[in-house]
Design an enzyme around this catalytic site. Sequence first.
Site, PDB file in Angstrom:
ATOM      1  N   GLY A 221       0.837  -1.200   0.000  1.00  0.00           N
ATOM      2  CA  GLY A 221       0.000   0.000   0.000  1.00  0.00           C
ATOM      3  C   GLY A 221       0.865   1.240   0.000  1.00  0.00           C
ATOM      4  N   SER A 222       0.340   2.324   0.522  1.00  0.00           N
ATOM      5  CA  SER A 222       1.075   3.592   0.447  1.00  0.00           C
ATOM      6  C   SER A 222       2.211   3.631   1.471  1.00  0.00           C
ATOM      7  CB  SER A 222       0.115   4.745   0.687  1.00  0.00           C
ATOM      8  OG  SER A 222      -0.420   4.651   1.981  1.00  0.00           O
ATOM      9  N   THR A 223       3.175   4.490   1.195  1.00  0.00           N
ATOM     10  CA  THR A 223       4.326   4.639   2.089  1.00  0.00           C
ATOM     11  C   THR A 223       3.863   5.121   3.468  1.00  0.00           C
ATOM     12  OG1 THR A 223       5.674   5.146   0.165  1.00  0.00           O
ATOM     13  CG2 THR A 223       6.585   5.768   2.304  1.00  0.00           C
ATOM     14  N   ALA A 224       2.910   6.048   3.479  1.00  0.00           N
ATOM     15  CA  ALA A 224       2.439   6.614   4.751  1.00  0.00           C
ATOM     16  C   ALA A 224       1.849   5.515   5.633  1.00  0.00           C
ATOM     17  CB  ALA A 224       1.397   7.694   4.486  1.00  0.00           C
ATOM     18  N   GLY A 226       2.472   2.326   5.363  1.00  0.00           N
ATOM     19  CA  GLY A 226       3.582   1.421   5.671  1.00  0.00           C
ATOM     20  C   GLY A 226       4.339   1.879   6.907  1.00  0.00           C
ATOM     21  N   GLU A 243       5.725  -3.259   0.904  1.00  0.00           N
ATOM     22  CA  GLU A 243       5.720  -3.003  -0.545  1.00  0.00           C
ATOM     23  C   GLU A 243       4.941  -1.714  -0.735  1.00  0.00           C
ATOM     24  OE1 GLU A 243       7.257  -4.708  -2.815  1.00  0.00           O
ATOM     25  OE2 GLU A 243       7.802  -6.486  -1.670  1.00  0.00           O
ATOM     26  N   CYS A 277       1.789   0.730  -8.942  1.00  0.00           N
ATOM     27  CA  CYS A 277       2.959   1.086  -8.111  1.00  0.00           C
ATOM     28  C   CYS A 277       4.203   1.179  -8.967  1.00  0.00           C
ATOM     29  CB  CYS A 277       3.131   0.068  -6.996  1.00  0.00           C
ATOM     30  SG  CYS A 277       3.255  -1.628  -7.573  1.00  0.00           S
TER      31      CYS A 277
HETATM   32  N1  LIG Z   1       5.123  -1.923  -4.001  1.00  0.00           N
HETATM   33  C1  LIG Z   1       4.088  -2.611  -4.421  1.00  0.00           C
HETATM   34  O1  LIG Z   1       4.199  -3.792  -4.712  1.00  0.00           O
HETATM   35  C2  LIG Z   1       2.736  -1.977  -4.564  1.00  0.00           C
HETATM   36  C3  LIG Z   1       1.730  -2.632  -5.284  1.00  0.00           C
HETATM   37  C4  LIG Z   1       0.478  -2.040  -5.403  1.00  0.00           C
HETATM   38  C5  LIG Z   1       0.242  -0.816  -4.796  1.00  0.00           C
HETATM   39  N2  LIG Z   1       1.232  -0.192  -4.103  1.00  0.00           N
HETATM   40  C6  LIG Z   1       0.995   1.116  -3.513  1.00  0.00           C
HETATM   41  O2  LIG Z   1      -0.241   1.127  -2.830  1.00  0.00           O
HETATM   42  C7  LIG Z   1      -0.781   2.438  -2.806  1.00  0.00           C
HETATM   43  C8  LIG Z   1      -2.232   2.404  -3.200  1.00  0.00           C
HETATM   44  O3  LIG Z   1      -2.946   1.532  -2.398  1.00  0.00           O
HETATM   45  P1  LIG Z   1      -3.948   2.002  -1.256  1.00  0.00           P
HETATM   46  O4  LIG Z   1      -4.481   3.342  -1.571  1.00  0.00           O
HETATM   47  O5  LIG Z   1      -4.888   0.891  -1.019  1.00  0.00           O
HETATM   48  O6  LIG Z   1      -2.955   2.129   0.003  1.00  0.00           O
HETATM   49  P2  LIG Z   1      -3.328   2.383   1.522  1.00  0.00           P
HETATM   50  O7  LIG Z   1      -2.014   2.504   2.227  1.00  0.00           O
HETATM   51  O8  LIG Z   1      -4.294   3.473   1.675  1.00  0.00           O
HETATM   52  O9  LIG Z   1      -4.103   1.056   1.967  1.00  0.00           O
HETATM   53  C9  LIG Z   1      -3.539  -0.231   1.817  1.00  0.00           C
HETATM   54  C10 LIG Z   1      -4.176  -1.166   2.824  1.00  0.00           C
HETATM   55  O10 LIG Z   1      -3.780  -0.774   4.136  1.00  0.00           O
HETATM   56  C11 LIG Z   1      -4.934  -0.731   4.985  1.00  0.00           C
HETATM   57  N3  LIG Z   1      -4.659   0.222   6.061  1.00  0.00           N
HETATM   58  C12 LIG Z   1      -4.894   1.554   6.087  1.00  0.00           C
HETATM   59  N4  LIG Z   1      -4.475   2.085   7.260  1.00  0.00           N
HETATM   60  C13 LIG Z   1      -3.953   1.057   7.989  1.00  0.00           C
HETATM   61  C14 LIG Z   1      -3.330   0.965   9.266  1.00  0.00           C
HETATM   62  N5  LIG Z   1      -3.147   2.020  10.048  1.00  0.00           N
HETATM   63  N6  LIG Z   1      -2.898  -0.243   9.687  1.00  0.00           N
HETATM   64  C15 LIG Z   1      -3.036  -1.334   8.896  1.00  0.00           C
HETATM   65  N7  LIG Z   1      -3.619  -1.315   7.677  1.00  0.00           N
HETATM   66  C16 LIG Z   1      -4.062  -0.124   7.223  1.00  0.00           C
HETATM   67  C17 LIG Z   1      -6.054  -0.344   4.047  1.00  0.00           C
HETATM   68  O11 LIG Z   1      -7.304  -0.643   4.599  1.00  0.00           O
HETATM   69  C18 LIG Z   1      -5.700  -1.179   2.810  1.00  0.00           C
HETATM   70  O12 LIG Z   1      -6.152  -2.485   2.961  1.00  0.00           O
HETATM   71  C19 LIG Z   1       0.087   3.234  -3.761  1.00  0.00           C
HETATM   72  O13 LIG Z   1       0.997   4.020  -3.040  1.00  0.00           O
HETATM   73  C20 LIG Z   1       0.818   2.158  -4.544  1.00  0.00           C
HETATM   74  O14 LIG Z   1       2.054   2.572  -5.094  1.00  0.00           O
HETATM   75  C21 LIG Z   1       2.467  -0.749  -3.975  1.00  0.00           C
END
Ligand SMILES: NC(=O)c1ccc[n+]([C@@H]2O[C@H](COP(=O)([O-])OP(=O)(O)OC[C@H]3O[C@@H](n4cnc5c(N)ncnc54)[C@H](O)[C@@H]3O)[C@@H](O)[C@H]2O)c1
Length: 498
Positions: A221-224, A226, A243, A277
Amino acid sequence: MTAVQPKPTSVGETFDSLSPATDEVVGTYPIHTAEDVKAAVERARVAAEWWAGLGFAGRAERLKGWKGVLTRRLPQLCQVVRDETGKPIADAQLESVLAIEHIAWAGKHARKVLGKQKRSAGLLMSNQAATVEYQPLGVVGVIGPWNYPVFTPLGSIAYALAAGNAVVFKPSEYTPGVGKWLVDAFAEIVPEQPVLQLVTGFGETGAALVSSGVDKIAFTGSTATGKRIMASAAETLTPVVIEAGGKDPVLVDADADLDAAADATVWGAFSNSGQTCIGVERVYVHEKVHDEFVAKVVEKSKDVRAGSDEAAQYGPVTMPSQLAVIRRHIQDALARGGKAVLGGEDAVGDRYAQPTVLVDVPEESEAVTEETFGPTVTIAKVRDMDEAVERANSTKYGLGSTVFSKSRGVELAEKLRTGMTAINAPLSFAGIASLPFGGVGDSGFGRIHGPEGLREFARTKAIARQRFTAPLTLTSFSRKESTDALVAKLVTILHGKR
Ligand SMILES: NC(=O)c1ccc[n+]([C@@H]2O[C@H](COP(=O)([O-])OP(=O)(O)OC[C@H]3O[C@@H](n4cnc5c(N)ncnc54)[C@H](O)[C@@H]3O)[C@@H](O)[C@H]2O)c1
């Protein structure tokens, strides 16, 4: 103006999954609480023991069965993906097919990668037999995003399962239906125990999974997010794979096949509405071919269009809040002197964003420094490829990259500070199951896919077994002085040469 899809909000104990193309409710799912998540992890502990007991062959057989269900019901799976993300069926199929390849690879290679391996014990310890084995961790929590709701989570789930772990999966709140579909398909093949479970909800449900006592968290998901997950996982010393986002560059050398490079740029930047991503967000082009390259990109982009009709190349922006980010990055680039040779501010609507190509954008602009996650690309002219490498590397992200060069592809690839690089084809590393996938810097750490991905979900166990009593016993207070003298001589012979 059409209504914008709202972020689903907590209503009672369920939430709705909406189509980003029509706002239609396509499913309703539970918001799992911390107690629900804990209960799922407890069930998974029992399931993990049973699953580990099947051994490599037993698990490979079940993974084969799961892969078969996914393959035979591909049209159904693709429709669920389209309903929740709005992407064209062909794109849903591409990510699903690649995910099936990963299940196949992980199941087939787990024994070879994780099975017991002999190591040399060295001359001083030659009475020992040294082995390494890779044991299952137990329960792995997988938290996924929405942009590739099949390919991305399965890149962790398939490898964690093949390594002998049970998995509790929390899909994005935007794609719970895809998550449910995948988990239900697995349960058809593995009905005995809840080896792969689903928990649905928002960030709170994900956070509960992180602090639930799982043995590892695989987050995409997003860096923030993560960073928040890593901080929370530190409390229990739970290991994490992160990731995260990217700002992937393409380098175009003077001798590059410009048609291929332009084609890759257009597809890499705009497909999936730029919500990739490893999507192309920046291009650095040798000055000798810059103008010709820009003209080719604009020409090839002319027929590319967002929409929900059959002819559209990509769909809506799935997460409505992202539209504001895309618009802001374009506005910032233009305000700093950049030019839109295609699209621009007006290309961003209230549901769809049409392609935007920006040139002369200063490097400190948000469109160059931050992940846009939309169908926009910046193209910059460079003196030579050393400058291209330097500018490509001067970002906090480091996920993927692509190089187009006939003579220096590998040399340039090796200099790029990214986890993966493709040469003369876009993003090809993502389609090769045996290659590790992951980033550096703000793009995260740890690796999924390939042997590295299998080992990411295993505990490395070293075993030294004494085969016979050594003539020189080193690890005893009763050892003789002559032994120490002999060891000193031996080590001088082995390592003391000038
Ligand atoms: N590096 C990679 O392999 C890869 C692949 C696909 C997407 N991404 C990245 O993902 C991002 C887009 O995805 P998104 O908008 O769903 O990201 P996001 O970080 O908003 O959410 C990802 C997941 O994390 C969960 N989440 C949110 N807050 C949380 C917390 N505090 N604790 C635990 N889980 C929490 C969400 O419910 C969701 O299931 C982009 O930055 C993209 O580059 C990376």
